[in-house]
Design an enzyme around this catalytic site. Structure first.
Site, PDB file in Angstrom:
ATOM      1  N   GLU A   1      25.866  41.638 -45.538  1.00 36.29           N
ATOM      2  CA  GLU A   1      26.498  40.573 -44.747  1.00 36.29           C
ATOM      3  C   GLU A   1      25.514  39.421 -44.726  1.00 36.29           C
ATOM      4  O   GLU A   1      24.485  39.479 -44.064  1.00 36.29           O
ATOM      5  CB  GLU A   1      26.802  41.093 -43.332  1.00 36.29           C
ATOM      6  CG  GLU A   1      27.617  40.121 -42.503  1.00 36.29           C
ATOM      7  CD  GLU A   1      26.746  39.257 -41.615  1.00 36.29           C
ATOM      8  OE1 GLU A   1      26.414  38.132 -42.055  1.00 36.29           O
ATOM      9  OE2 GLU A   1      26.402  39.681 -40.515  1.00 36.29           O
TER      10      GLU A   1
ATOM     11  N   CYS B   1      24.887  33.937 -37.700  1.00 31.24           N
ATOM     12  CA  CYS B   1      25.599  33.909 -38.979  1.00 31.24           C
ATOM     13  C   CYS B   1      27.017  33.383 -38.812  1.00 31.24           C
ATOM     14  O   CYS B   1      27.658  32.996 -39.793  1.00 31.24           O
ATOM     15  CB  CYS B   1      25.622  35.296 -39.602  1.00 31.24           C
ATOM     16  SG  CYS B   1      26.390  36.560 -38.576  1.00 31.24           S
TER      17      CYS B   1
END
Length: 484
Positions: free
Chosen positions: A233, A267
């Site tokens: 990720e 993120c």
């Protein structure tokens, strides 16, 4: 060494793992793999609950240690530590529910039994910005253990002392709860991480962090004699769109609060705002009226942020607001820059993620320009749309954005990631290396499983989940009918 972001002062840290120590840790995980795979869901859930309990019992001291290394503040870190323990406990409930096994039986002929089985030892590389939620005992570790996979985590260089403390608590909790020795281990150092990914005993890798780091691990894993999956990720720039009808109600203060949360080190930060003309000035005023203060996590992140803003300006983005940094350590100057759709088309660098408190505003003058900008967006973790409830543009925008991200938020911000059964924290390349999977929520354990069909196998030789007696009492589909 690790460093205090507020002052740059160094902390003594545990030594890097030697090659022999890495090999011994992997050997212990391999030896534990069969016992973990054969453990009942209740046993696995109990192990996770033991880890969650010990994290909560030591929440204060863990938050203090984390703050010394990442300077995110005790309120934020104490809360994150508690939420990480709650997440681990949630995964215990997922294990007990059993749907992740996807157990199915067709009596045939032929007699077919299909069920998910664990991959084996998993190497976990956590993130700098969430030392609890995505650290050595974060979502990746919890979901791998939930599926019966031993875990070897690599200590993060931004918080190695915290990593060691968490690992020590986990090993003790697992031992006291009766988990096999070798269920969890920790290694430290860059070379140790490389050796871990290349070790034949490792069967999968989970990573949360930069695109550069994630792709390096992905390439190394793909070039092994026996390639293994990497669930990375990495994140990219996340877009927020304001419709023409949503302009008046758009909350510029909410946007500023979202892209500067944690000093822009999420993120899911909305780093790109696509809005009608005139919104950029509102956002700039909001930033100047409420300037954030804080530190970036590492010296490298601080240097990359400063250089990255400079590169955006070279590519044609014009600064419209910048607040001063104050104090010592690795602080940053939060900034907002503006760019036209034409400049965005000419300079792809403007669409690259920049970690830190900066956002780029793209103002469009027509629906054609809006569609043009959306067509340029890279795959991302999340997007947001702001418009009226009955906005005629809303359905079309939601549909288009859903093809480029893992989560679409309407009239809200993507920065927070809720825990639950319907969460998806992932997205199309280059946000992740495996867009079909999630690193958060009830679907996250499925990364560390693979399906196997058993044909004509005697009942005693079958995995428990597909035996006739269903000894684990889990849901499964029998001849097409869901059996509870």
């Amino acid at each position: 060494m690790s460093f205090d972001p507020r002052t740059g002062a160094a902390w003594e840290t545990p030594p890097d793992s030697t090659p022999d120590e890495v090999d011994d840790t992997v050997a212990a995980a391999v030896a534990a793999a069969d016992d973990l795979a054969g453990a009942t869901p209740d046993e696995r859930a109990g192990w996770l609950e033991a880890i969650a309990d010990t994290i909560k019992d030591h929440k204060g001291e863990l938050a203090d240690k984390a703050d010394e290394e990442v300077a995110l503040g005790l309120p934020r870190l104490t809360g994150e530590c508690g939420r990480a323990a709650d997440a681990i406990r949630f995964y215990a409930s997922v294990v007990r529910e059993g749907g992740w096994l996807d157990a199915a039986i067709d009596h045939g002929p032929p007699d077919l039994r299909r069920v998910n089985v664990p991959l084996g030892p998993v190497a976990v590389f956590g993130a700098s910005n969430f030392p609890f939620g995505f650290g050595v005992l974060g979502h990746d570790t919890a979901t791998a253990l939930a599926t019966g996979c031993p875990v070897i985590a690599k200590a993060h260089p931004a918080h190695p002392r915290l990593s060691a403390a968490l690992a020590g608590l986990a090993v003790r909790a697992l031992d006291e709860a009766g988990a096999p020795a070798g269920s969890f281990g920790l290694v430290s150092g860059f070379a140790a991480g490389q050796r871990l990914v290349g070790h034949p005993g490792i069967r999968a890798v989970a990573f949360t962090g930069s695109q550069r780091g994630g792709l390096a691990l992905w390439r190394q894993a793909a070039e092994r004699d026996e390639a293994i999956p990497v669930f990375a990720e990495m994140g990219t720039v996340n877009a927020a769109v304001v419709t023409p009808n949503g302009t008046d109600k758009f909350d510029e203060n909410g946007f500023v609060g979202s892209f500067t949360l944690g000093m822009g080190q999420f993120c899911t930060k909305p780093g790109l705002l696509i809005a009608p003309e005139g919104v950029a000035e509102r956002v700039a005023a909001a930033l100047e009226n409420n300037p954030p203060h804080g530190w970036l996590l590492t010296e490298q992140i601080a240097e990359s942020f400063t250089g990255g803003v400079r590169e955006l300006e070279k590519a044609g983005a014009r600064p419209i607001a910048r607040t001063p940094a104050s104090g010592t350590g690795w602080q940053a100057q939060p900034a907002i820059l503006a760019v036209t759709p034409a400049e965005l088309r000419r300079n792809p660098v403007l669409l690259e993620e920049l970690f830190g408190p900066v956002a780029l505003v793209v103002e469009y003058a027509s629906r054609a320009e809006l569609d043009e900008v959306i067509a340029m967006l890279p795959g991302s973790l999340a997007t947001a749309v702001h418009g009226d409830e009955g906005d005629p543009d809303l359905p079309g925008l939601v549909g288009k954005l859903s093809r480029r991200c893992g989560r679409v938020v309407v009239n809200g911000w993507p920065t927070g990631v809720a825990m639950g059964w319907a969460q998806q924290h992932g997205g199309p390349w280059p946000a992740t290396t495996s867009p079909a999977h999630s690193s958060v929520g009830a679907a996250a354990p499925r990364r560390f499983l693979r399906p196997v069909t058993f044909q004509g196998v005697p009942d005693a030789a079958l995995p428990p989940a597909v035996r006739n007696s269903n000894p684990w009492h889990l849901p499964r589909r029998v001849d097409g009918v869901l059996e509870q």
